[in-house]
Motif scaffolding. Structure first.
Motif, PDB file in Angstrom:
ATOM      1  N   ILE A 391       0.747  -1.534  -0.626  1.00  0.00           N
ATOM      2  CA  ILE A 391       0.340  -0.326   0.215  1.00  0.00           C
ATOM      3  C   ILE A 391       0.727   1.254   0.166  1.00  0.00           C
ATOM      4  N   MET A 392       0.904   2.122  -0.625  1.00  0.00           N
ATOM      5  CA  MET A 392       1.304   2.963  -1.384  1.00  0.00           C
ATOM      6  C   MET A 392       0.144   4.425  -0.689  1.00  0.00           C
ATOM      7  N   GLY A 393       0.526   4.397   0.912  1.00  0.00           N
ATOM      8  CA  GLY A 393      -0.151   5.133   2.126  1.00  0.00           C
ATOM      9  C   GLY A 393       0.796   6.974   1.898  1.00  0.00           C
ATOM     10  N   GLU A 404       3.781   0.153   3.083  1.00  0.00           N
ATOM     11  CA  GLU A 404       2.865  -0.171   4.147  1.00  0.00           C
ATOM     12  C   GLU A 404       2.689  -2.216   3.227  1.00  0.00           C
ATOM     13  N   LEU A 405       3.194  -2.933   4.091  1.00  0.00           N
ATOM     14  CA  LEU A 405       3.052  -4.622   3.716  1.00  0.00           C
ATOM     15  C   LEU A 405       1.872  -5.321   4.288  1.00  0.00           C
ATOM     16  N   TYR A 406       0.811  -5.708   4.043  1.00  0.00           N
ATOM     17  CA  TYR A 406      -0.005  -6.305   4.548  1.00  0.00           C
ATOM     18  C   TYR A 406      -0.510  -7.406   3.986  1.00  0.00           C
ATOM     19  N   SER A 413       0.237  -5.839   9.442  1.00  0.00           N
ATOM     20  CA  SER A 413       0.668  -4.792   8.447  1.00  0.00           C
ATOM     21  C   SER A 413       2.105  -4.100   9.450  1.00  0.00           C
ATOM     22  N   GLU A 414       2.982  -3.914   8.590  1.00  0.00           N
ATOM     23  CA  GLU A 414       4.166  -3.130   8.621  1.00  0.00           C
ATOM     24  C   GLU A 414       4.404  -2.552   7.101  1.00  0.00           C
ATOM     25  N   HIS A 415       5.326  -1.275   7.950  1.00  0.00           N
ATOM     26  CA  HIS A 415       5.880  -0.490   6.615  1.00  0.00           C
ATOM     27  C   HIS A 415       7.845  -0.799   6.509  1.00  0.00           C
TER      28      HIS A 415
END
Length: 433
Positions: A391-393, A404-406, A413-415
């Motif tokens: 995710i590109m948040g 962010e990786l889910y 989730s972790e960044h």
């Protein structure tokens, strides 16, 4: 770039031309795959496999082809239309006519739409002189089969038209045929272990195929039509249809029996010389005499495995694929249009995608429906069962940019910075794609 925006997925789960009877059993996998636009019903017992299902199917066929190549099996394609005279010679036409689709051509010659290819492959074998030096011979295909199911149900788990991988082996004698049979059965176990869904192998009835030995491969599932009996003492297992009244293990006489509902996904048969004799198939042996080859046949329900795997692993609301069969392993969700992260997202999306494709090939899809919020797209990515969602948040604007990786299987989730993200994904999934 693989685009979810351009992916063909019908917005209405049920075609206006299809209706369900009130008592028809709808499995969880059928419901999810219809609602999420993975399959589409065409008529009773007939389904379109849409782009996401097709990708999963292609992955499964790749796994099958690799394992068949490893044991020296050769891939062919046989006709779907089978001249009925072949089935008359073996006597199977009169015994199973209610399950067959029979058609006549313009010259009034009778054909059947193939439910299986034992007769056809034996006829092929007999059409050219063979010697013992050509044996063992293993020929297989992945093709369409037809069976007029009295009650098709559970979506692609039990349908009238389906994809099957069928392998046929020819050997000099029973001992060599048994060696080949065991080798292929071990390879089937290897394929199913690679897929990653728990399976059970049991002894089965030979049924319409004939022969003196048969084994079945099943996925345990409450919606399954089969009931398996497994002895807790010695481990022996069989299909209940082999001994419907039995409450005792035929191997060790124990009464400590476990009953399991299951979906059959594979079936193997030791056929002997039944088809060889019926269709005059012979080979020249080393002693100069003509002998019938010993045959075995081996089936894997290719499209059924897809539906059954989804049935076994998924929740009521969310599809979970075995990672080896997930249509895409990684889904990228860029920032919403008009957001403060949009520019950074646009600047980074192509380099991110290219970095991933260098490692994971074509196994990445971008949810580029940027008119939708990240939250809504993440919910759908979860429902579709993509194992990893990047995710590109908001943190994409930080220095350095954080992604962010889910992870679907852990719901966590972790960044990560880009280099760390790539290394982590390599470690987690490269060897399982």
């Amino acid at each position: 770039m693989n685009s979810l925006k351009n992916m063909f997925r019908p917005t209405k789960p049920i075609s206006k031309n299809v209706s369900f009877k009130p008592d028809e059993l709808i499995s969880n996998s059928q419901k999810l795959m219809l609602e999420l636009g993975i399959i589409r019903q065409s008529a009773n017992g007939l389904y379109h496999l849409l782009p996401l299902a097709q990708r999963s199917l292609d992955k499964l066929i790749f796994i099958i082809n690799k394992n068949m190549m490893d044991i020296g099996a050769q891939k062919i394609s046989m006709p779907v239309l089978i001249h009925s005279t072949l089935w008359k010679k073996t006597g199977r036409l009169s015994k199973n006519i209610e399950d067959l689709y029979l058609v006549n051509d313009r010259k009034n010659k009778e054909f059947l739409l193939s439910p299986t290819h034992e007769e056809v492959i034996t006829d092929l074998f007999s059409s050219d002189p063979k010697t013992y030096k050509h044996l063992p011979l293993m020929l297989y295909q992945v093709g369409t089969k037809f069976r007029d199911e009295i009650r098709p149900k559970l979506g692609i788990i039990r349908s009238k038209e389906f994809l099957m991988k069928d392998l046929y082996s020819f050997d000099r004698d029973q001992a060599n045929a048994t060696f080949t049979y065991n080798k292929v059965c071990q390879t089937y176990e290897k394929i199913l272990k690679h897929i990653g869904v728990k399976f059970i192998r049991v002894e089965g009835a030979s049924g319409m195929m004939g022969g003196n030995q048969s084994h079945e491969f099943h996925y345990p599932a409450e919606v399954g039509d089969d009931t398996l009996l497994q002895c807790k003492k010695c481990g022996f297992g069989m299909n209940k249809e082999m001994s419907p009244e039995s409450v005792q293990c035929p191997k060790c006489s124990s009464t400590d029996i476990e009953f399991t509902k299951a979906i059959e996904v594979g079936h193997t048969f030791h056929l002997g010389t039944f088809y060889s004799n019926a269709l005059s198939a012979t080979y020249l042996d080393s002693d100069g005499t003509m002998k019938p080859p010993y045959m075995c046949s081996y089936g894997l329900g290719v499209s059924r495995i897809i539906g059954a795997a989804v049935e076994c692993l998924s929740t009521q609301e969310v599809i979970q694929w075995p990672r080896s069969l997930s249509p895409f392993t990684i889904c990228i969700i860029p920032a919403k249009e008009g957001s403060i992260e949009e520019n950074a997202s646009l600047n980074n999306i192509h380099s991110l995608y290219n970095n991933f494709t260098e490692i994971f090939g074509d196994d990445i899809i971008v949810d580029d429906r940027t008119h939708m919020t990240i939250g809504k797209r993440l919910i759908e990515a979860k429902k579709l069962g993509f194992p990893f969602v990047v995710i590109m948040g908001k943190k994409i604007n930080e220095t350095p940019s954080l992604y962010e990786l889910y992870e679907t299987n852990t719901n966590k989730s972790e960044h990560y910075e880009l280099s760390n993200l790539i290394n982590y994904l390599k470690q987690q999934c490269l060897d399982k794609i």
